[in-house]
Design a protein around this motif. Sequence first.
Motif, PDB file in Angstrom:
ATOM      1  N   ILE A   1      -1.524  -6.981 -17.885  1.00 50.98           N
ATOM      2  CA  ILE A   1      -2.172  -7.304 -16.621  1.00 50.98           C
ATOM      3  C   ILE A   1      -1.138  -7.982 -15.733  1.00 50.98           C
ATOM      4  CG2 ILE A   1      -4.039  -8.563 -15.482  1.00 50.98           C
ATOM      5  CD1 ILE A   1      -5.484  -8.504 -18.230  1.00 50.98           C
TER       6      ILE A   1
ATOM      7  N   ILE B   1       0.594 -10.690 -17.940  1.00 53.12           N
ATOM      8  CA  ILE B   1      -0.016 -11.141 -19.190  1.00 53.12           C
ATOM      9  C   ILE B   1      -0.062  -9.970 -20.170  1.00 53.12           C
ATOM     10  CG2 ILE B   1      -2.115 -12.124 -20.219  1.00 53.12           C
ATOM     11  CD1 ILE B   1      -2.680 -12.804 -17.053  1.00 53.12           C
TER      12      ILE B   1
ATOM     13  N   ARG C   1      -7.543   1.004  -6.500  1.00 56.57           N
ATOM     14  CA  ARG C   1      -6.828   2.275  -6.637  1.00 56.57           C
ATOM     15  C   ARG C   1      -6.551   2.584  -8.105  1.00 56.57           C
ATOM     16  NH1 ARG C   1      -1.895   2.460  -2.373  1.00 56.57           N
ATOM     17  NH2 ARG C   1      -1.098   0.726  -3.617  1.00 56.57           N
ATOM     18  N   ILE C   2      -6.398   3.869  -8.379  1.00 52.47           N
ATOM     19  CA  ILE C   2      -5.995   4.284  -9.729  1.00 52.47           C
ATOM     20  C   ILE C   2      -4.675   5.044  -9.626  1.00 52.47           C
ATOM     21  CG2 ILE C   2      -6.528   5.882 -11.620  1.00 52.47           C
ATOM     22  CD1 ILE C   2      -9.302   5.033 -11.568  1.00 52.47           C
TER      23      ILE C   2
ATOM     24  N   PHE D   1       0.821  -1.218   0.000  1.00 49.67           N
ATOM     25  CA  PHE D   1       0.000   0.000   0.000  1.00 49.67           C
ATOM     26  C   PHE D   1       0.852   1.264   0.000  1.00 49.67           C
ATOM     27  CE2 PHE D   1      -3.307  -2.907   1.833  1.00 49.67           C
ATOM     28  CZ  PHE D   1      -4.200  -2.788   0.766  1.00 49.67           C
TER      29      PHE D   1
ATOM     30  N   TRP E   1      -3.011 -14.390   3.007  1.00 53.48           N
ATOM     31  CA  TRP E   1      -2.672 -14.138   1.609  1.00 53.48           C
ATOM     32  C   TRP E   1      -3.193 -12.794   1.143  1.00 53.48           C
ATOM     33  CZ3 TRP E   1      -6.984 -13.299  -1.315  1.00 53.48           C
ATOM     34  CH2 TRP E   1      -8.180 -13.941  -0.945  1.00 53.48           C
TER      35      TRP E   1
ATOM     36  N   GLU F   1      -4.036  -7.199  -8.538  1.00 50.72           N
ATOM     37  CA  GLU F   1      -4.057  -7.175  -9.999  1.00 50.72           C
ATOM     38  C   GLU F   1      -3.932  -5.734 -10.467  1.00 50.72           C
ATOM     39  OE1 GLU F   1      -7.223  -9.333 -12.421  1.00 50.72           O
ATOM     40  OE2 GLU F   1      -7.457  -7.245 -13.060  1.00 50.72           O
TER      41      GLU F   1
ATOM     42  N   THR G   1       0.372 -12.780  -6.099  1.00 52.67           N
ATOM     43  CA  THR G   1      -0.167 -13.416  -4.898  1.00 52.67           C
ATOM     44  C   THR G   1       0.929 -13.454  -3.857  1.00 52.67           C
ATOM     45  OG1 THR G   1      -1.535 -14.797  -6.306  1.00 52.67           O
ATOM     46  CG2 THR G   1      -1.400 -15.412  -3.998  1.00 52.67           C
TER      47      THR G   1
ATOM     48  N   LEU H   1      -5.239   0.634 -13.212  1.00 50.54           N
ATOM     49  CA  LEU H   1      -6.248   0.230 -12.241  1.00 50.54           C
ATOM     50  C   LEU H   1      -5.682  -0.910 -11.413  1.00 50.54           C
ATOM     51  CD1 LEU H   1      -9.270   0.431 -11.294  1.00 50.54           C
ATOM     52  CD2 LEU H   1      -9.749  -1.376 -12.943  1.00 50.54           C
TER      53      LEU H   1
ATOM     54  N   SER I   1      -2.460  -4.493 -23.817  1.00 50.46           N
ATOM     55  CA  SER I   1      -2.987  -4.574 -22.464  1.00 50.46           C
ATOM     56  C   SER I   1      -2.021  -5.402 -21.629  1.00 50.46           C
ATOM     57  CB  SER I   1      -4.419  -5.122 -22.492  1.00 50.46           C
ATOM     58  OG  SER I   1      -4.496  -6.374 -21.900  1.00 50.46           O
TER      59      SER I   1
ATOM     60  N   ARG J   1      -3.787  -3.314 -14.082  1.00 50.76           N
ATOM     61  CA  ARG J   1      -3.926  -3.306 -15.546  1.00 50.76           C
ATOM     62  C   ARG J   1      -3.981  -1.870 -16.054  1.00 50.76           C
ATOM     63  NH1 ARG J   1      -8.522  -6.181 -17.633  1.00 50.76           N
ATOM     64  NH2 ARG J   1      -8.285  -7.703 -15.982  1.00 50.76           N
TER      65      ARG J   1
ATOM     66  N   LEU K   1      -5.466   1.193 -18.094  1.00 51.72           N
ATOM     67  CA  LEU K   1      -6.820   1.567 -18.501  1.00 51.72           C
ATOM     68  C   LEU K   1      -6.851   2.223 -19.871  1.00 51.72           C
ATOM     69  CD1 LEU K   1      -8.540   3.047 -15.318  1.00 51.72           C
ATOM     70  CD2 LEU K   1      -9.098   0.943 -16.502  1.00 51.72           C
TER      71      LEU K   1
ATOM     72  N   TYR L   1      -3.138   5.436 -17.116  1.00 52.23           N
ATOM     73  CA  TYR L   1      -3.895   5.153 -15.907  1.00 52.23           C
ATOM     74  C   TYR L   1      -3.820   3.663 -15.632  1.00 52.23           C
ATOM     75  CZ  TYR L   1      -5.933   9.805 -16.225  1.00 52.23           C
ATOM     76  OH  TYR L   1      -6.109  11.163 -16.255  1.00 52.23           O
TER      77      TYR L   1
ATOM     78  N   VAL M   1      -6.927  -8.518   0.675  1.00 57.03           N
ATOM     79  CA  VAL M   1      -6.055  -9.043   1.726  1.00 57.03           C
ATOM     80  C   VAL M   1      -6.890  -9.928   2.644  1.00 57.03           C
ATOM     81  CG1 VAL M   1      -4.412  -8.500   3.577  1.00 57.03           C
ATOM     82  CG2 VAL M   1      -4.835  -6.833   1.774  1.00 57.03           C
TER      83      VAL M   1
ATOM     84  N   LYS N   1      -0.572  -9.828 -12.173  1.00 62.76           N
ATOM     85  CA  LYS N   1      -1.254 -10.433 -11.023  1.00 62.76           C
ATOM     86  C   LYS N   1      -0.210 -10.898 -10.039  1.00 62.76           C
ATOM     87  CE  LYS N   1      -5.528 -11.818 -12.958  1.00 62.76           C
ATOM     88  NZ  LYS N   1      -6.659 -12.267 -12.173  1.00 62.76           N
TER      89      LYS N   1
END
Lengths: 242, 83
Positions: A119, A154, A59-60, A23, A102, A106, A123, A91, A117, A108, A110, A89, A96, A121
């Motif tokens: 993306i 991706i 969040r953006i 964060f 865990w 994600e 974990t 996204l 694109s 990506r 905008l 931008y 949590v 991810k």
Amino acid sequence: MVLTHTTNHTYNHPFPTVTLAFFLRYCTPQLNPFANHVLSTDTIAQHVDPATGRLHTTRIHLKKSKMPPAVMKLLPTSLTGGAADKASYILETSVVDMKEGWMSTESRNLNFVGVLSVIEKQTYSAPATSPSQHVTAPNPFASNGTTDVATTVIFRSRLGERIRDKLHTAHHDASGEGGWFSRLGARGVQRSIESLASTKTVDQLGKSREGMQKILERLRQTGVMGVLELRKMARERSMEAA
Amino acid sequence: MSQSLAKQCNEVKERYDTCFLKWYSEKYLRGIGTAENNECSELFKEYSQCLKVALKERGIDKLLEEAREDNKENDAVYLGRKK
């Protein structure tokens, strides 16, 4: 065409601290020198699911374009929106679960999605071998413990799909602008965009990891209050400068 | 954190971020942060209202809708089940 890239990493910090660092990672360049390209960060949604106790956040982020310059050069301004639009931008959604230990995230883009694109991810999890580590310990910032993170990126370029229609209409005028794609071949362009972006992003992943590392070290040294204090000072300084 | 994308929201964003970081580290991470005892909710409402205008002005609300649609499609095709 789709490319995926997966990496694994282990932070030598306990799970709660790593989620906090996530964060904080675009907080201020004083805290994360690798976040200079982040122009703004806003939280657009945040709630705790009463049934699961999971924290959901959206969040953006506005970042200076991460699209490699080589790609930008390849593209006609009609697709990139011209030089003015070189910020993107992003996204970011995250969940949590402190009880289960865990966090899944994600990110990506905008805009520019018609070109590429991306993306990402992730974990984050406390290692399965020490299940007691994440279970709401009295001091979640205890300095022992590790956190695993799996990152999958991706890439998908839809440029080919998008310009196919344009090509059809421009076909009769092949010597004009339509010829640009015809010569290179839409698939070829698509593929080079994806591989260029992929190389660049792997680079970027290293930097983002270094950034996280800096924040984690700071948290270990000064705790949350120290970080909040640093943040406040950075803000006051920027206000004086303005 | 860093700035808000809308200058006029910077102040309330800053107050919310500070509130959130304290709540997150002092309560949520210690297992006592629930939906009911979130002292930052009121600040968040204020922040959201300010931001909503900016998101609309910049057309980000539309980009968000598109992303939501695209998300469904992507997850179904490439990623299968979501956690």
